[in-house]
Every structure is written in C-alpha cells, then in structure tokens.
Design an enzyme around this catalytic site. Structure first.
Site, PDB file in Angstrom:
ATOM      1  N   ALA A  37       8.177  -6.065   1.523  1.00  0.00           N
ATOM      2  CA  ALA A  37       7.719  -6.627   2.791  1.00  0.00           C
ATOM      3  C   ALA A  37       8.858  -7.311   3.527  1.00  0.00           C
ATOM      4  O   ALA A  37       8.952  -7.223   4.761  1.00  0.00           O
ATOM      5  CB  ALA A  37       6.574  -7.604   2.551  1.00  0.00           C
ATOM      6  N   GLU A  43      -5.934  -1.145  -2.311  1.00  0.00           N
ATOM      7  CA  GLU A  43      -5.724  -0.573  -3.651  1.00  0.00           C
ATOM      8  C   GLU A  43      -6.554   0.678  -3.893  1.00  0.00           C
ATOM      9  O   GLU A  43      -6.456   1.270  -4.968  1.00  0.00           O
ATOM     10  CB  GLU A  43      -6.069  -1.638  -4.703  1.00  0.00           C
ATOM     11  CG  GLU A  43      -7.550  -1.934  -4.877  1.00  0.00           C
ATOM     12  CD  GLU A  43      -8.116  -2.883  -3.825  1.00  0.00           C
ATOM     13  OE1 GLU A  43      -9.304  -3.223  -3.941  1.00  0.00           O
ATOM     14  OE2 GLU A  43      -7.379  -3.264  -2.894  1.00  0.00           O
ATOM     15  N   HIS A  46      -9.965   0.107   7.969  1.00  0.00           N
ATOM     16  CA  HIS A  46     -10.067   1.016   6.826  1.00  0.00           C
ATOM     17  C   HIS A  46     -10.723   2.304   7.287  1.00  0.00           C
ATOM     18  O   HIS A  46     -11.634   2.287   8.124  1.00  0.00           O
ATOM     19  CB  HIS A  46     -10.883   0.414   5.682  1.00  0.00           C
ATOM     20  CG  HIS A  46     -10.084  -0.453   4.763  1.00  0.00           C
ATOM     21  ND1 HIS A  46      -9.084   0.053   3.950  1.00  0.00           N
ATOM     22  CD2 HIS A  46     -10.124  -1.781   4.545  1.00  0.00           C
ATOM     23  CE1 HIS A  46      -8.545  -0.934   3.264  1.00  0.00           C
ATOM     24  NE2 HIS A  46      -9.160  -2.062   3.601  1.00  0.00           N
TER      25      HIS A  46
END
Length: 315
Positions: free
Chosen positions: A181, A113, A47
């Site tokens: 996906a 998210e 991240h």
C-alpha cells in the site's frame, strides 16, 4: 513537484444498505440528515458479488449521494478497480464529475478476501495486484484527460482519451495496508485510506508514504481513516451494538477488533479518534453501529462537534 495544501479535517459516515432503497423521500431524508448534522461526506463501498452474491456498485451508490444533495461529497472506499477496465472506470469518473464537480473521491483497492468474486469477474486472483497497478497508471492519465497509448500485461490502448476531463481533478486514493500500500500510494495515489489499524500504525504508514512519494518527486496529502464505531448514550449499550454488528459481519468475537474500533458515547468515540488526527488523519469516516441509522448520524455529528471541526453543512 507541485505543492498542494493538505485537505481540511472532515468527518463523514459510511452508509450502504440504508442508502440503496427505492423510497425516494426516505433516501433524500437520509442524505439531508447527514448534511444537517454537519458531516461532510458519505463513504460507500463496492462489490460485484461478495460471499455468494451480496454487494452493490460503488459508482452507482456514489451517484445516489451526489444527485441527492448539492454539497455532500462521496468517497468510494474502495472501488474494486482490479476487476474493471480502466477506460470504463475513467468514463464513470468523468460523468460523475460533470454531475457534481469536486465532490467525488475515488478509493481503489484489490478487493476483499473472497477469491470467487475475483475469479467470477474474469480475473485471476494471483494477478490482481499487478492488474491494479497497471489500471491505476492508465486511469490516472485518462481521468486527467490525457491521450493514452498503452501496451501492458492486461490492457492495450491506442490513442485513448476520456473527455471532458474532470475539473477540479478527482483524487484517487489507495486502500490497503503494509509495504504494498505504501509503494502503490507513492507511485499512483493522491492519498491513502486506512481501516483496522492502530494510531501508531497509521502514523507510521503516513510517514512511509510521504517519504516514498518524495523519492518519486510526488506529494501525497490526502490521508483518510475509516473506523467502525458503536454510538449510544451509554458506553455499554454502544459496545453491545458494535459487538453484535462485527460478529455478524466478520464471524469473529468482538475482542478481535476491540483495539481497532471504538464504542461508547460521542465523547468516548471522539477521544478515541484524537490520536489518529494527531497521526495525520484528515478525512475521518465513521462506520456506525447504532440503534438506528438516524441515531448514528446525529451522534456522528456530535463527535464532529466534540473534535472541534468546523461544520460542513450547518449554517
């Protein structure tokens, strides 16, 4: 279509915060313990700035694993490729492959998210899926050492090349769920990694990916599962540990995750994993909640033993 043998069944663990510490002996002791427990890989996340600033760089975290041990593999699950330029990512992959040939698996995804993380990285959240598809197309060719001319919506390259090309080839596997996906893996991936899915959903996704890849004259053989597990010497204690961890991270009651996680003794967790192995999972990553990181590693090794998987590290 090139035929590839399916990867051997393997168990690893996800380690993040405990790995990224300044104490070198403790860090090396951690990766050594993972290998000594017979586990084959360490999965790390990625991240840039998640939920107000937290996170760590997946390539750097993978480097700490690969440089810290001579046999453990590192799986980046998943790298936020939509937020990076594929030239830079390809160079990092090539450099890591020079340090540790054959020991890196790059997972790629659109991100979590937190839309502010995406926007603050300079990417319109509405475009990140298209951006990821384009980045994957470019990255695969660059990571294979090909010269690339590309004129796309997001990236423009002229006679671009990254050398030396990794040898052996670095698998690029796709994270995510649903039809997107499936399509993305069939078009761009060497494999797929699932999380928070039932064994029935996992099996269905594997079947759809194989069928979709076949229509594109491709073969996809790498199928991985990351599962949150509570491990303890008693089922109730392990359930409590996992519930507290899930509630802290996701701010939802443990009941919301109970059917997609496992908690208990190593025997209980091994039994919960068997349906996923039957469904096609070959790379199993245990995201462990335990009394300590070393307790979790030791019991993850016991899970591997109970599943009858040959040791990746023990003599």
């Amino acid at each position: 279509m090139t035929t590839r043998r399916s990867p051997a069944l393997e168990v690893g663990v996800a380690v993040n915060d405990e790995l990224l510490i300044a104490d070198g002996p403790r860090r090396r002791g951690l990766v050594n313990h993972i290998a000594e427990a017979g586990l084959g890989h360490v999965t790390v996340g990625d991240h840039i700035s998640f939920h107000g600033g937290t996170g760590f760089d997946g390539m750097v975290a993978a480097t700490s694993v690969l440089a810290g041990h001579d046999s453990l593999r590192a799986v980046i699950g998943v790298y936020q490729l939509a937020l990076r330029h594929p030239m830079a990512a390809a160079r990092q992959v090539a450099t890591l492959s020079q340090i540790a040939p054959g020991r890196l698996v790059l997972g790629a995804g659109v991100g979590g998210e937190d839309r502010s993380e995406v926007a603050n990285a300079g990417v319109d959240p509405r475009t990140r899926g298209r951006r990821l598809d384009e980045a994957l197309s470019v990255l695969r060719r660059l990571a294979d050492g090909e010269p690339v001319d590309h004129e796309g919506e997001f990236f423009r390259l002229r006679d671009a090349r990254i050398l030396p090309a990794p040898a052996p080839r670095v698998p690029i596997v796709i994270g995510g769920s649903g039809d997107v996906a499936v399509r993305r893996t069939a078009e761009h991936g060497d494999g797929w990694m699932g999380i928070f899915c039932s064994a029935r959903r996992f099996e269905d996704t594997v079947r759809k990916i194989r069928a979709a890849a076949e229509t594109r004259h491709r073969e996809v053989s790498w199928f991985g599962l990351s599962m949150w597990v509570g491990l303890g010497r008693a089922d109730l204690a392990a359930q409590r540990l996992l519930g507290e961890r899930m509630q802290s991270l996701y701010r939802l009651p443990p009941e919301k995750f109970r059917h997609l996680t496992a908690a208990g003794t190593p025997a209980t967790v091994a039994a919960a994993l068997k349906p996923y192995i039957d469904a096609g999972a070959r790379q199993l990553t245990l995201v462990v909640a335990a009394e300590s990181v070393h307790d979790g590693i030791e019991m993850a090794g016991e899970v591997r033993d109970l599943l009858g998987i040959p040791s990746a590290g023990r003599g």
